[in-house]
Motif scaffolding. Structure first.
Motif: not given
Length: 256
Positions: A144-151
């Motif tokens: 969740a954190a990784h995807g949020a940063v990538q977006s």
């Protein structure tokens, strides 16, 4: 406009309550008319006496206390570590590439598979149960954190640099954390439910709590007690989810 919004605010909980009443009503009726044998699934009305016996004996309160300890510790550890790891991997491409192989190896392993190691490393106590729950919650928050940063829109980093926040710390606290917060909150909420599912797996092997009590009841074919503790977990999840949503709405109030 406000009147319509007020109506919508209470309509959803009301419809949810109606759905619950209908479910329990159909459940009760299916047992009473013999559609479902009572030996396989007790009627809701038959659960009250068994629940009162558990309360009088102190078993129900003790199981909740033990499971809440495992739950809260595992949820906190797994969420914090998973969220931090996801933020760092999303914000630092070199670290993300370095750990990508490790993530692909460890991610598919379910929390239940770690139970034997939890018993060997920590024993049948709170630490072992906490470890299993934390492992299960870790990956949800990591992705969740990784995807949020990538977006995150990359233009935001240029704007932050123009205002003197071009360093790693400035980008992290001025751009990454605020922009990724909705995704982090979504991961935390998903972890709330996953942690409760992991509680049963962590306690099935003798660690005191709801899972152990369910296992004891199932070995005695006491299906009424099994259902009672299933519903207890559902109630505890509903309470923790409602409490989390109050906190979430306060933290993300700026979005309104």
């Amino acid at each position: 406009m406000r009147r319509g919004t007020g109506r919508r605010s209470w309509r959803r909980p009301l419809l949810g309550a109606v759905g619950l009443v209908a479910m329990f009503g159909l459940w009760e009726a299916s047992v009473r008319i013999g559609l479902v044998p009572s030996g396989l699934l007790p009627a809701p009305s038959d659960l009250v006496p068994a629940w009162l016996d558990e309360v009088r004996g102190g078993f129900w309160q003790g199981a909740i206390r033990d499971s809440m300890t495992h739950y809260l510790l595992g949820l906190a550890i797994g969420s914090v570590l998973g969220g931090l790891a996801g933020l760092l991997c999303g914000a630092v491409p070199v670290l993300d590439a370095l750990l990508s192989g490790v993530v692909r190896v460890l991610r598919p392993i379910p929390g239940l598979a770690w139970v034997p190691f939890a018993i060997l490393w920590f024993g049948l106590d709170t630490a072992g149960a906490t470890f299993v729950i934390a492992i299960s919650v870790f990956w949800i928050n990591f992705y969740a954190a990784h995807g949020a940063v990538q977006s995150i829109d990359r233009d935001l980093f240029e704007v932050a640099a123009a205002f003197g926040h071009g360093g790693f710390g400035g980008r992290l606290f001025k751009v990454v954390l605020p922009a990724a917060m909705p995704g982090l909150m979504a991961g935390l909420r998903t972890g709330l439910g996953q942690a409760w599912m992991s509680v049963v797996a962590a306690e099935l092997f003798g660690v005191p709590g709801i899972g152990a009590r369910m296992m004891q009841a199932s070995s005695l074919l006491a299906t009424d007690l099994v259902v009672i503790y299933m519903l207890t977990m559902a109630l505890l999840y509903a309470l923790t989810d409602m409490a989390f949503m109050l906190v979430r709405n306060r933290i993300l109030g700026w979005q309104g």
